[in-house]
Design a protein around this motif. Structure first.
Motif, PDB file in Angstrom:
ATOM      1  N   ALA A 120     -39.101  37.303  20.991  1.00  0.00           N
ATOM      2  CA  ALA A 120     -38.296  38.402  20.118  1.00  0.00           C
ATOM      3  C   ALA A 120     -37.436  37.492  19.298  1.00  0.00           C
ATOM      4  CB  ALA A 120     -37.388  39.303  21.291  1.00  0.00           C
ATOM      5  N   ILE A 121     -36.715  36.482  19.909  1.00  0.00           N
ATOM      6  CA  ILE A 121     -35.919  35.625  19.048  1.00  0.00           C
ATOM      7  C   ILE A 121     -36.725  34.974  18.100  1.00  0.00           C
ATOM      8  CG2 ILE A 121     -34.268  33.590  18.993  1.00  0.00           C
ATOM      9  CD1 ILE A 121     -33.608  34.559  21.960  1.00  0.00           C
ATOM     10  N   LEU A 122     -37.686  34.527  18.344  1.00  0.00           N
ATOM     11  CA  LEU A 122     -38.612  33.777  17.320  1.00  0.00           C
ATOM     12  C   LEU A 122     -39.347  34.706  16.246  1.00  0.00           C
ATOM     13  CD1 LEU A 122     -40.556  31.381  19.594  1.00  0.00           C
ATOM     14  CD2 LEU A 122     -38.742  30.774  18.216  1.00  0.00           C
ATOM     15  N   VAL A 123     -39.495  35.809  16.535  1.00  0.00           N
ATOM     16  CA  VAL A 123     -40.037  36.875  15.591  1.00  0.00           C
ATOM     17  C   VAL A 123     -38.752  37.074  14.451  1.00  0.00           C
ATOM     18  CG1 VAL A 123     -40.476  39.249  15.246  1.00  0.00           C
ATOM     19  CG2 VAL A 123     -41.879  37.803  16.939  1.00  0.00           C
ATOM     20  N   LEU A 124     -37.378  37.453  15.319  1.00  0.00           N
ATOM     21  CA  LEU A 124     -36.386  37.607  14.412  1.00  0.00           C
ATOM     22  C   LEU A 124     -35.602  36.468  13.703  1.00  0.00           C
ATOM     23  CD1 LEU A 124     -34.491  39.930  16.972  1.00  0.00           C
ATOM     24  CD2 LEU A 124     -35.771  40.866  14.913  1.00  0.00           C
ATOM     25  N   TRP A 125     -36.012  35.145  13.960  1.00  0.00           N
ATOM     26  CA  TRP A 125     -35.222  34.019  13.364  1.00  0.00           C
ATOM     27  C   TRP A 125     -36.372  33.365  12.611  1.00  0.00           C
ATOM     28  CZ3 TRP A 125     -36.282  28.990  15.938  1.00  0.00           C
ATOM     29  CH2 TRP A 125     -35.795  28.150  14.995  1.00  0.00           C
ATOM     30  N   LEU A 126     -37.616  32.894  13.336  1.00  0.00           N
ATOM     31  CA  LEU A 126     -38.585  31.868  12.856  1.00  0.00           C
ATOM     32  C   LEU A 126     -39.393  32.508  11.881  1.00  0.00           C
ATOM     33  CD1 LEU A 126     -39.448  28.909  13.084  1.00  0.00           C
ATOM     34  CD2 LEU A 126     -41.212  29.713  14.860  1.00  0.00           C
ATOM     35  N   VAL A 127     -39.700  33.635  11.803  1.00  0.00           N
ATOM     36  CA  VAL A 127     -40.503  34.272  10.730  1.00  0.00           C
ATOM     37  C   VAL A 127     -39.805  34.374   9.480  1.00  0.00           C
ATOM     38  CG1 VAL A 127     -41.554  36.533  10.123  1.00  0.00           C
ATOM     39  CG2 VAL A 127     -41.915  35.638  12.407  1.00  0.00           C
ATOM     40  N   PRO A 128     -38.667  34.921   9.232  1.00  0.00           N
ATOM     41  CA  PRO A 128     -37.878  34.892   8.221  1.00  0.00           C
ATOM     42  C   PRO A 128     -37.725  33.438   7.535  1.00  0.00           C
ATOM     43  CG  PRO A 128     -36.668  36.302   9.635  1.00  0.00           C
ATOM     44  CD  PRO A 128     -37.812  35.706  10.224  1.00  0.00           C
ATOM     45  N   ARG A 129     -37.579  32.345   8.537  1.00  0.00           N
ATOM     46  CA  ARG A 129     -37.404  31.128   8.064  1.00  0.00           C
ATOM     47  C   ARG A 129     -38.564  30.725   7.319  1.00  0.00           C
ATOM     48  NH1 ARG A 129     -33.727  27.519   9.351  1.00  0.00           N
ATOM     49  NH2 ARG A 129     -34.831  26.413   7.719  1.00  0.00           N
ATOM     50  N   LEU A 130     -39.601  30.860   8.099  1.00  0.00           N
ATOM     51  CA  LEU A 130     -40.975  30.437   7.434  1.00  0.00           C
ATOM     52  C   LEU A 130     -41.165  31.186   5.948  1.00  0.00           C
ATOM     53  CD1 LEU A 130     -43.198  30.189  10.833  1.00  0.00           C
ATOM     54  CD2 LEU A 130     -42.126  28.555   9.587  1.00  0.00           C
ATOM     55  N   ARG A 131     -41.053  32.416   6.037  1.00  0.00           N
ATOM     56  CA  ARG A 131     -41.090  32.958   4.816  1.00  0.00           C
ATOM     57  C   ARG A 131     -40.311  32.614   3.668  1.00  0.00           C
ATOM     58  NH1 ARG A 131     -39.643  38.591   5.957  1.00  0.00           N
ATOM     59  NH2 ARG A 131     -41.319  38.563   7.521  1.00  0.00           N
ATOM     60  N   TRP A 132     -39.036  32.117   4.121  1.00  0.00           N
ATOM     61  CA  TRP A 132     -38.273  31.258   3.045  1.00  0.00           C
ATOM     62  C   TRP A 132     -38.781  30.185   2.700  1.00  0.00           C
ATOM     63  CZ3 TRP A 132     -35.777  27.041   2.932  1.00  0.00           C
ATOM     64  CH2 TRP A 132     -34.925  26.500   2.062  1.00  0.00           C
ATOM     65  N   ILE A 133     -39.310  29.471   3.769  1.00  0.00           N
ATOM     66  CA  ILE A 133     -39.891  28.042   3.369  1.00  0.00           C
ATOM     67  C   ILE A 133     -41.057  28.107   2.341  1.00  0.00           C
ATOM     68  CG2 ILE A 133     -41.261  26.230   4.117  1.00  0.00           C
ATOM     69  CD1 ILE A 133     -39.552  26.394   6.826  1.00  0.00           C
ATOM     70  N   ARG A 134     -41.931  29.174   2.654  1.00  0.00           N
ATOM     71  CA  ARG A 134     -43.138  29.322   1.814  1.00  0.00           C
ATOM     72  C   ARG A 134     -42.446  29.923   0.304  1.00  0.00           C
ATOM     73  NH1 ARG A 134     -46.122  33.269   4.545  1.00  0.00           N
ATOM     74  NH2 ARG A 134     -45.131  34.783   3.173  1.00  0.00           N
ATOM     75  N   ARG A 135     -41.370  30.634   0.259  1.00  0.00           N
ATOM     76  CA  ARG A 135     -41.109  31.203  -0.811  1.00  0.00           C
ATOM     77  C   ARG A 135     -40.473  30.177  -1.891  1.00  0.00           C
ATOM     78  NH1 ARG A 135     -38.628  35.624   0.890  1.00  0.00           N
ATOM     79  NH2 ARG A 135     -36.522  34.585   1.039  1.00  0.00           N
ATOM     80  N   THR A 136     -39.497  29.462  -1.158  1.00  0.00           N
ATOM     81  CA  THR A 136     -39.106  28.366  -2.089  1.00  0.00           C
ATOM     82  C   THR A 136     -40.144  27.398  -2.530  1.00  0.00           C
ATOM     83  OG1 THR A 136     -38.479  27.073   0.181  1.00  0.00           O
ATOM     84  CG2 THR A 136     -36.704  28.454  -0.785  1.00  0.00           C
ATOM     85  N   ALA A 137     -41.100  27.005  -1.657  1.00  0.00           N
ATOM     86  CA  ALA A 137     -42.157  26.158  -2.227  1.00  0.00           C
ATOM     87  C   ALA A 137     -42.947  26.633  -3.270  1.00  0.00           C
ATOM     88  CB  ALA A 137     -43.269  25.706  -0.984  1.00  0.00           C
ATOM     89  N   THR A 138     -43.210  28.157  -3.064  1.00  0.00           N
ATOM     90  CA  THR A 138     -43.813  28.737  -4.502  1.00  0.00           C
ATOM     91  C   THR A 138     -42.874  28.580  -5.717  1.00  0.00           C
ATOM     92  OG1 THR A 138     -44.913  30.062  -2.990  1.00  0.00           O
ATOM     93  CG2 THR A 138     -45.065  30.938  -5.167  1.00  0.00           C
TER      94      THR A 138
END
Length: 201
Positions: A120-138
């Motif tokens: 649950a912690i990984l879904v709430l924390w890691l998923v948004p972080r990975l989305r941010w990383i992908r968005r900033t790379a784009t």
């Protein structure tokens, strides 16, 4: 690939979120281990039963061996002592079985208490972080591509309106200046998009 934002405010928020997530995971593991230790205390009667059963079986075996040496009646005396020793062995087996059951329950409970909250912690924390990383790379790739600044400027125009108040509005408005390809407006709007993403121009 950038793990943290370049703007101080967003980078600070990301670091605080990382620390909170790691702290929550550590607390989850610690709590699970405490619960495991509490469950394992339930195996103590099993250990005592195993010890008492082994001791009783051993004592009765020795007594049966001694009784078998009595002339004429040795075998008759040995049989009931041997049966009682078997009962001690059964008690010992029951104690071991209880310990095994408690150990399995403790292991399954510990795994569940670690895996479910951590997921649950990984879904709430890691998923948004990975989305941010992908968005900033784009966003960074868009900026480096030909005409990328124009696209980032368009993104600023179609995004939230409040940040646009920081951009100096030329005659005719921002949209008109963007359509004309005004370099100052395009630069200001693309910078706005980059800052919103946590990147420096």
């Amino acid at each position: 690939m950038r793990l943290y934002a370049q703007t101080p405010a967003r980078r600070s928020r990301q670091m605080v979120a990382d620390l909170i997530a790691l702290l929550l995971i550590a607390i989850t593991v610690k709590f699970a281990l405490v619960v495991r230790d509490a469950i394992l205390t339930l195996a103590e009667p099993g250990r005592q039963a195993e010890s008492a059963g082994d001791s009783l079986a051993s004592s009765l075996d020795d007594a049966g061996d001694a009784a078998s040496k009595v002339p004429f009646v040795g075998d008759s005396l040995r049989k009931p002592l041997r049966s009682a020793a078997d009962a001690g062995t059964s008690l010992s087996d029951a104690g071991r079985s209880l310990q095994d059951t408690v150990g399995h329950v403790a292991t399954l409970t510990t795994v569940a208490l670690i895996v479910l909250p951590t997921a649950a912690i990984l879904v709430l924390w890691l998923v948004p972080r990975l989305r941010w990383i992908r968005r900033t790379a784009t966003t960074r790739r868009l900026l480096d591509a030909p005409g990328g600044a124009d696209l980032l400027a368009l993104r600023a125009l179609t995004g939230p309106q409040r940040p646009l108040a920081a951009v100096a509005v030329p005659p005719g408005g921002l949209a008109d200046a963007w359509r004309r390809g005004d370099p100052e407006v395009i630069d200001a709007l693309s910078t706005l998009t980059l800052r919103r993403a946590g990147l420096r121009p």
